[in-house]
Design a protein around this motif. Sequence first.
Motif, short mmCIF file in Angstrom:
data_model
loop_
_atom_site.label_atom_id
_atom_site.label_comp_id
_atom_site.label_asym_id
_atom_site.label_seq_id
_atom_site.Cartn_x
_atom_site.Cartn_y
_atom_site.Cartn_z
N MET B 291 0.82 -1.21 0.00
CA MET B 291 0.00 0.00 0.00
C MET B 291 0.86 1.27 0.00
O MET B 291 0.33 2.38 0.09
CB MET B 291 -0.94 -0.01 1.21
CG MET B 291 -1.99 -1.13 1.11
SD MET B 291 -3.00 -1.25 2.61
CE MET B 291 -4.04 0.20 2.44
N GLY B 292 2.16 1.09 -0.10
CA GLY B 292 3.04 2.26 -0.22
C GLY B 292 3.44 2.88 1.10
O GLY B 292 3.96 4.00 1.12
N TYR B 293 3.17 2.18 2.22
CA TYR B 293 3.51 2.75 3.53
C TYR B 293 4.73 2.06 4.13
O TYR B 293 5.08 0.95 3.74
CB TYR B 293 2.33 2.57 4.50
CG TYR B 293 1.11 3.38 4.13
CD1 TYR B 293 1.02 4.74 4.47
CD2 TYR B 293 0.05 2.79 3.46
CE1 TYR B 293 -0.10 5.48 4.13
CE2 TYR B 293 -1.07 3.52 3.11
CZ TYR B 293 -1.15 4.87 3.45
OH TYR B 293 -2.25 5.60 3.12
N GLU B 294 5.30 2.71 5.13
CA GLU B 294 6.32 2.07 5.95
C GLU B 294 5.60 1.12 6.91
O GLU B 294 4.42 1.32 7.23
CB GLU B 294 7.09 3.12 6.78
CG GLU B 294 7.98 4.03 5.95
CD GLU B 294 9.04 3.27 5.18
OE1 GLU B 294 9.68 2.38 5.79
OE2 GLU B 294 9.23 3.54 3.98
N ASP B 295 6.33 0.14 7.38
CA ASP B 295 5.77 -0.82 8.33
C ASP B 295 5.15 -0.07 9.53
O ASP B 295 5.84 0.71 10.19
CB ASP B 295 6.92 -1.73 8.80
CG ASP B 295 6.40 -2.93 9.56
OD1 ASP B 295 5.16 -3.07 9.66
OD2 ASP B 295 7.23 -3.72 10.05
N GLY B 296 3.86 -0.29 9.77
CA GLY B 296 3.21 0.30 10.94
C GLY B 296 2.83 1.77 10.79
O GLY B 296 2.40 2.40 11.76
N GLU B 297 2.96 2.29 9.55
CA GLU B 297 2.72 3.73 9.39
C GLU B 297 1.25 4.10 9.58
O GLU B 297 0.93 5.20 10.03
CB GLU B 297 3.21 4.16 8.00
CG GLU B 297 3.23 5.68 7.81
CD GLU B 297 3.79 6.08 6.44
OE1 GLU B 297 4.51 5.28 5.82
OE2 GLU B 297 3.50 7.21 6.02
N ILE B 298 0.35 3.17 9.23
CA ILE B 298 -1.07 3.43 9.49
C ILE B 298 -1.61 2.29 10.34
O ILE B 298 -1.04 1.20 10.35
CB ILE B 298 -1.90 3.55 8.18
CG1 ILE B 298 -1.69 2.30 7.29
CG2 ILE B 298 -1.52 4.81 7.42
CD1 ILE B 298 -2.66 2.22 6.13
N PRO B 299 -2.70 2.52 11.10
CA PRO B 299 -3.27 1.43 11.91
C PRO B 299 -3.73 0.28 11.02
O PRO B 299 -4.28 0.51 9.94
CB PRO B 299 -4.45 2.08 12.62
CG PRO B 299 -4.20 3.55 12.54
CD PRO B 299 -3.44 3.78 11.28
N SER B 300 -3.49 -0.94 11.49
CA SER B 300 -3.85 -2.12 10.69
C SER B 300 -5.32 -2.47 10.92
O SER B 300 -5.62 -3.49 11.53
CB SER B 300 -2.93 -3.28 11.06
OG SER B 300 -2.94 -3.49 12.46
N THR B 301 -6.19 -1.62 10.44
CA THR B 301 -7.62 -1.81 10.67
C THR B 301 -8.33 -2.20 9.39
O THR B 301 -7.88 -1.89 8.28
CB THR B 301 -8.26 -0.51 11.19
OG1 THR B 301 -8.07 0.51 10.22
CG2 THR B 301 -7.65 -0.10 12.52
N LEU B 302 -9.48 -2.84 9.58
CA LEU B 302 -10.33 -3.19 8.45
C LEU B 302 -10.79 -1.92 7.74
O LEU B 302 -10.87 -1.86 6.52
CB LEU B 302 -11.53 -4.00 8.96
CG LEU B 302 -12.43 -4.59 7.89
CD1 LEU B 302 -11.67 -5.58 7.02
CD2 LEU B 302 -13.63 -5.28 8.54
N ALA B 303 -11.08 -0.89 8.55
CA ALA B 303 -11.56 0.37 7.99
C ALA B 303 -10.53 0.94 7.01
O ALA B 303 -10.90 1.42 5.93
CB ALA B 303 -11.83 1.38 9.11
N ASN B 304 -9.25 0.82 7.35
CA ASN B 304 -8.22 1.35 6.45
C ASN B 304 -8.16 0.59 5.14
O ASN B 304 -7.85 1.15 4.11
CB ASN B 304 -6.85 1.34 7.15
CG ASN B 304 -6.62 2.62 7.93
OD1 ASN B 304 -7.26 3.64 7.65
ND2 ASN B 304 -5.75 2.56 8.91
#
Lengths: 136, 600
Positions: B291-304
Motif C-alpha cells: 500500500m506504499g507505507y512504511e511498516d506500521g505507518e497506518i493502523p492495521s484496521t479493516l476500515a483502512n
Amino acid sequence: MTTIPAERPIVMVDDDAVDTELMSICVERSVLTNPFLSFDSGNSFLAHMESVRDGKQAMPAIVFLDINMPTMDGFAVLNELRAHPEFTALPVVVFLSNSDNPADVARCEELAAGFREKFERIADCVSYLDRMAPAV
Amino acid sequence: MTGRDDAAWLRAALDAMHDMVLIKDPGSRLQWANRSFLDYYSMSQEQLIDLIDGPQSDPDDTLQYVRDDQHVVRTADHLDVPSEAVTGGDGVARHFHTLKSPIIDDGVVVGTVGVSRSLDQLPPTSPGPNHVEAKSLSRPLRLLIDAFPLAMLLVDPVLQVVADSPRWANHFGSLHASAEHGLASNYPELPGLVELVRRVMQVGGTDRIQLEVGEAVFEIDAGRWHYEDNTVGGVIVTAADVTELIQRQKLLEAANQRHDLMVHGTRLGIWDWADITASEGYWSPNVFHIMGYEDGEIPSTLANLMNATHPDDLPVVAETMKKLQTGADSFEVEHRIRTKSGAYKWILASGAIAEPDENGNRRMVGAMQDIDDRRKVQSELERINVDLDHFVHVAAHDLREPCRRQLMLVDLMLEDHQDELSEPVVGRLRQVQEQSRRMLDLIGAFRTLTNTRGLQTEPTTIVDLQQLVDDVVAEHDPDGSRAPVTVDLPRLLQGHPTLLRVLFTNLIDNAYKYGRGDAIGVRTVIEEGRQVYVVENSLAEPMGVVSDLFKPFVRGGSEVAGSGIGLSICRRAVEAHHGEIWLDDDLTHFRIKFTLGESS
C-alpha cells in the motif's frame, strides 16, 4: 429467385466505381433490358428515393446495396428505406464481403433483404442477373 | 551408607535435583517437597505444607492439580501433564511439564510423587544440605523410587550404583546381575552419562546433558547431594524422555521459520484477524509496503483496507465480506486499492477462516498479493486482441475487395479480348488470376483461424458425432460421386458443436485432397487406454516429412493445394476439447489421430 419487371430500373448503391462499372457491364450482357442506375453513397440514393415517393422517379425493380460504405453503411440505408411503407416490399439484395457473419445475416433477414457475397467472375454475375428475367 | 538414615539420604538426593519434586498422601495433602520447589515458592517446608493441604483448601474442587492427584490415586496410573502453569513466590506464573505417579504398596495407592520441570528455564538450585525437616516419609523408600515418575539412578561418591528405578532399567537396562555395581562398567555404551556423573561429583551443583539412545532422546539431569554434616552423599541422576518434545519443538521451529520466510521473504502481504468481525488485526510489513507505507505507518484496521478499496470494486469486496459472515470458509477477490501516493493498484486478496473457537470467534488469515503488473499486461493483451480483431475485420474486407476486383477485371479482359491477345499474354493473365485467388483463400483462412478463437467460448452441448460426420460428408459429396467415407464413431459426446464440425470438415476435406480415391475411414481405436479418433486415407503420393504441420500456414508440400490453415484450425478445435492431435508416422497414408477430452 426474384424475378423483376423489365421496365423499372436496376439500382446499385456502392461507393466503389469499379464495382459499379462491372455491374453495369454485367447487366448489359445479361438478358435483362432494365435501365441501370447507380449511386455512390447512401445519402444520394435516399435522396433519389424521396423523388420516387413523390412520384417524380420510377420505383426500382431491385436494389443492390453494398454493405461497406463510408458515412452511412448499407444497413443504415436499408433501415431508413424500410421506414417508408412504400418501400417495405421493394426487393433489396445486400452485398456482403463475407457472408459467414451470423450477425450480418440476421440483420438482413430482419430488414427483409436478400444477401450474397460479391462476385468473383463476370460469368457468374451475368447468369445471376439472367435468372431475374421474367419467364418468357 | 551404614549408619545413615535411608529417608534422610533420599531426601537429600531429591533436594539435589533441579526438577521440583512433591510427595503427597492419597488425600492430596503435601508430605514433602524438595529444595527446588521450596526455592520456587520462597517458603519453608512447613509454610508450604500449610498452604498445600489437600482438598480442604479447595472446597469447590476447582484446582486442576488436586483433580490430577485424585485421578492418579483413583486410577493408579501415571499422568503426564505437558504444560501446567504454576505461580511462583515472585508472583510470576511459569509453565512446567509435570509427571505424576502413584506410590503403590501391596496393590494399594499410598501416595503420589510428582516431578515438575520448567519449560522456561532451569529453576534456581544451589548445592548444599536441606536443613528443613519434612514430615516423615511413612513408606519404604523403595516404593518411592519405584513410583518415581522419572527414570532415576542413585550413585555413591565412588561412582558405584546404589539404586535404579524400574523406569531407568526400562530405558537403559538393568544393572548387571553380578556384584559389579560400578557406573562405568554397567553403562559402557553411555560414556556421556559416566562423564556427567563424574563431573558433577567433582564440581558439585547440578548439570544436564542430552543423550541419544537409539531413536530416543533423553534429558539427563545430575545433582550432587550432601548429608546434613555436608559430607558428599552421592549423585542423583534422573532421565526424562524428551524425544516427542524435541520433535514438537523442531516442528514448531520449522513452522515458525516457514512463517517468517513467508512474511519477510516473499512478496505476499500476510494479515491475520482474531475474528472476521474484528476491526483491527495483524498486518505483515508487506501489507504496508504494497500500500506504499512504511511498516506500521497506518493502523492495521479493516476500515483502512475498506477505505482504500477502489469505489468501483466496493460491491465485489462487500459481497465477499457478506459471504464470509454467512458461513463461507475461504475467499479470493481481485480489486484495486489506493496506495499512499493516491494511485490505485490491483491486488489479489485471498484467505481462509477457521472454525469458531470456544468464544465463537472465527480467525481469518490471508494474503494480499500485488498483481498490478499482471493486470496491466492483461489489459494490454485485451487491447491487443481488440486491435487484432479490428485488423482481421479490415483484412477481411479492405484486403479482400481489391483482390476480388482484380479477379473480375482480369476476367472481363479475358472475356472481351482473349482472341486479340497472344497466348503468352493470356497465360500471364491466368497467372494473375491464380495469384489473386490464392490471396483471397489466404484471407479467408486467416479469418477462419481467428474466428475459431471466438468459437472456443461457444457453450458445449451433447453432440451426435455420427450425425455430424454424416452431414459433413453429405456437404462434401452431395451426389455421392467421390470416394466413400466409412464412419464408425461413438454417437454422443459433450463438446462445442461448431468446433467439432470445423474439425471433421477440415480433416475429411484433407483426406479427400491428399487421398488416391480409396474409402476414407473415420473411426476410433483404443491406444494406451485412451480413446483415439482416426481419420485416414491412402495417400496418392507419399508425404514428405513435415514438422509443425499443425502450425498455421504450414502446408504438406508446395504442390499441395490449400492455405495450410486447416490442420492448425483442427489443433485449436481439439485443444478446446483438452485433447491432442498428431500425424501418424505411416507416410503412405494420410492418417490424423486425435483425442477429445472433457470439453472446457
